[in-house]
Design an enzyme around this catalytic site. Structure first.
Site, PDB file in Angstrom:
ATOM      1  N   GLU A 175     -26.874  10.826  29.523  1.00 38.51           N
ATOM      2  CA  GLU A 175     -26.977   9.654  28.643  1.00 38.51           C
ATOM      3  C   GLU A 175     -25.855   8.654  28.924  1.00 38.51           C
ATOM      4  OE1 GLU A 175     -27.845  10.557  24.516  1.00 38.51           O
ATOM      5  OE2 GLU A 175     -29.750  11.475  25.070  1.00 38.51           O
ATOM      6  N   GLU A 298     -34.249  16.605  27.595  1.00 33.86           N
ATOM      7  CA  GLU A 298     -34.057  16.694  26.139  1.00 33.86           C
ATOM      8  C   GLU A 298     -35.333  16.209  25.473  1.00 33.86           C
ATOM      9  OE1 GLU A 298     -30.404  15.218  24.423  1.00 33.86           O
ATOM     10  OE2 GLU A 298     -29.275  15.786  26.219  1.00 33.86           O
TER      11      GLU A 298
HETATM   12  O1  AHR Z   1     -29.287  17.139  21.687  1.00 34.40           O
HETATM   13  C1  AHR Z   1     -28.390  16.416  20.916  1.00 34.40           C
HETATM   14  C2  AHR Z   1     -27.875  15.162  21.618  1.00 34.40           C
HETATM   15  O2  AHR Z   1     -28.925  14.281  21.807  1.00 34.40           O
HETATM   16  C3  AHR Z   1     -27.329  15.363  23.006  1.00 34.40           C
HETATM   17  O3  AHR Z   1     -26.018  15.769  23.006  1.00 34.40           O
HETATM   18  C4  AHR Z   1     -27.457  14.000  23.598  1.00 34.40           C
HETATM   19  O4  AHR Z   1     -27.619  14.025  24.997  1.00 34.40           O
HETATM   20  C5  AHR Z   1     -28.648  13.409  22.877  1.00 34.40           C
HETATM   21  O5  AHR Z   1     -28.365  12.155  22.366  1.00 34.40           O
END
Ligand code: AHR
Length: 498
Positions: A175, A298
């Site tokens: 990110e 994710e």
């Molecule tokens: O999964 C929780 C958070 O969500 C992670 O740390 C981040 O990469 C995303 O914003």
């Protein structure tokens, strides 16, 4: 009578469902690593070299193929050298991103790679671009994977590990458009090119370099990354969370919701398909051969935290609604198996859409866990050509498909058909035509996951309230199988040649 019609061409294989689509994600966040996985060797909770045995056994059962670590946002603040060597001399720091709690670095590189060895899964390491140096990243790879004599390999040996580990998946940042440095795509693309240069292949270890990809529908990020750095990466990530509520400030409760929230959650889940299609179209322009994989590292539901829990710990319950979110995601990933080579649900234990929740020495398996367990038969199987004409599920004049279906064939010739009925009230009558069996006889068996209530979930006192049971509501006429799917259910049918 209304029905859903499914045609499965059992002799037409559309591609391979990469087992890594069933991957997981673990972060130093809340009680995921500490308590959820790592309890330490001196804990009264039974453990193997510090890793709790109940969680290990449960994760082995679902055949976790790949595990991502140490973050997440934590990865871009993580300095790996703080997490190796004798436990008592490891630095204690503040986990500034997640709850401001103390991080004693007891779970570091050796412990994570031990966990992967115990699970027989592949490690996926996220490197630090946001606040780490090129040298630090380069030395981490050397520490883990170099076989010869070098400062890092010698340090690894001094810390008790003679042989290098195999580490195939390495993420160059996380990110970086947000918590990983708030970068513009042009800037990150240049940094990616620089950092990845020093992520070396040592001996037989071949690193699969993964660039930080876009947030949700940031197509400009994808375009820039593919244009400027596409030829220097093996894969690029995508993050998309299913947030039921209207905003990040009002995500909605994991358990206290009505049919409107149910409907919207499943509608938002289906957005994953649109995102993959549009991002893939951009990737196709720069990589028509589809050499670069898309890794959804994710995904999952993000609800309000459980009342009374630390807001920085992202601890949420998990209901039948989450189970359907998981099933539909898998069907979408299957359909895009030509591009999607991995997906990692966030997160494995005690954080967001977890498969496992723990409370002290107690552990429970969530409805989402059971979907992973039922669907593991799809891992590495061939995706079969399937056409579904579904009935509609309607709420307040809005509608989406009631039934989602995916089918695969494994190496032994067994066909697995997974089905999700998202309607919380109505049974789905499904007629499945199995084409291409050429008169061969077959046996049928099945399992289903459902609950009486939309918010059916497991608690530490009732850990099996939502758990799979045998599916018997089928009949057969020749090559056509009739199924009666329970309302709000996930079903797995196995067709075994006689
Ligand atoms: O999964 C929780 C958070 O969500 C992670 O740390 C981040 O990469 C995303 O914003």
């Amino acid at each position: 009578m209304m029905a859903t019609y499914v045609t499965i061409q059992t002799d037409i294989e559309k591609g391979k469902i990469n087992r890594n689509i069933y991957g997981h994600f673990s972060e130093h966040l809340g009680r995921c690593i500490y308590e959820g996985i790592w309890v330490g060797e001196d804990s009264p909770i039974p453990n193997t070299r510090g890793i709790r045995n109940d969680v290990l056994a449960a994760l082995k059962q679902i055949q976790v193929p790949v595990l991502r670590w140490p973050g997440g946002c934590f990865a871009d603040e993580y300095h790996w050298k703080d997490g190796v060597g004798p436990l008592e001399s490891r630095k204690t720091m503040i986990n500034t991103h997640w709850g401001g709690v103390l991080e004693n670095n007891h779970f570091g590189t050796h412990e994570f790679l031990l966990l992967c060895e115990l699970l027989a899964c592949e490690p996926y390491i996220s490197g630090n671009v946001g606040s780490g140096t090129v040298q630090e990243m380069s030395e981490w790879v050397e520490y883990m994977t170099f076989d010869g004599v070098s400062p890092m390999a010698d340090w690894r040996r001094a810390n008790g590990r003679e042989e290098p580990w195999n580490v195939r998946f390495f993420g160059v940042g996380n990110e970086n458009w947000g918590c990983g440095g708030n970068m513009r795509p042009e800037y990150y693309a240049d940094l990616y090119r620089r950092y990845q240069t020093y992520v070396r292949n040592y001996g037989t270890n071949k690193i699969h370099r993964i660039a930080c990809g876009p947030n949700v529908d940031d197509y400009a990020w994808m375009e820039t990354l593919m244009k400027e750095a596409g030829r220097m990466m093996d894969a690029i990530s995508l993050h998309y969370y299913t947030v039921p509520g209207p905003s990040w400030q009002d995500k909605g409760s994991a358990t206290d919701f009505g049919e409107e929230e149910w409907f919207v959650t499943l509608e938002k889940t289906r957005r994953m398909d649109e995102l993959i299609r549009k991002h893939s179209a951009i990737m196709d322009q720069y990589d028509p051969e589809k050499r670069v994989g898309l890794i959804v590292d994710e995904w999952g539901t993000w609800h309000d935290v459980e009342p009374g829990s630390n807001p920085g710990f992202l601890y949420q319950q998990n209901t039948m609604r989450d189970a359907l979110v998981a099933g539909i995601h898998f069907h979408i990933f299957h359909e895009h198996c030509d591009r999607v080579e991995m997906a990692n649900i966030a997160q494995v234990v005690n954080v967001l859409q977890s498969v496992i929740l723990t409370e002290g020495e107690r552990m429970l398996l969530t409805p989402t866990y059971h979907v992973f367990d039922m669907f593991k038969v799809h891992q590495d199987a061939a995706l079969l050509s399937t056409h579904t004409e579904s009935e509609w599920y309607e709420v307040n004049g809005r509608k989406h498909q009631m039934t989602s279906v995916s089918a695969s064939k494994d190496d032994a010739g067994r066909i697995h058909i997974s089905l999700c009925n998202v309607d919380p009230h109505a049974e789905a009558q499904v007629s499945v035509e199995l084409r291409g069996l050429y008169g061969n006889d077959f046996h049928i068996r099945g399992s289903e996951l459902t609950s009486t209530d939309m918010n059916g979930h497991n608690t530490f006192d009732q850990p099996d309230a939502v758990s799979p049971r045998e599916f018997k509501a089928y009949s057969r006429e020749g090559d056509v199988v009739q199924l009666r799917l329970a309302p709000k259910s996930v079903t797995m049918i196995e067709i075994v040649p006689a």
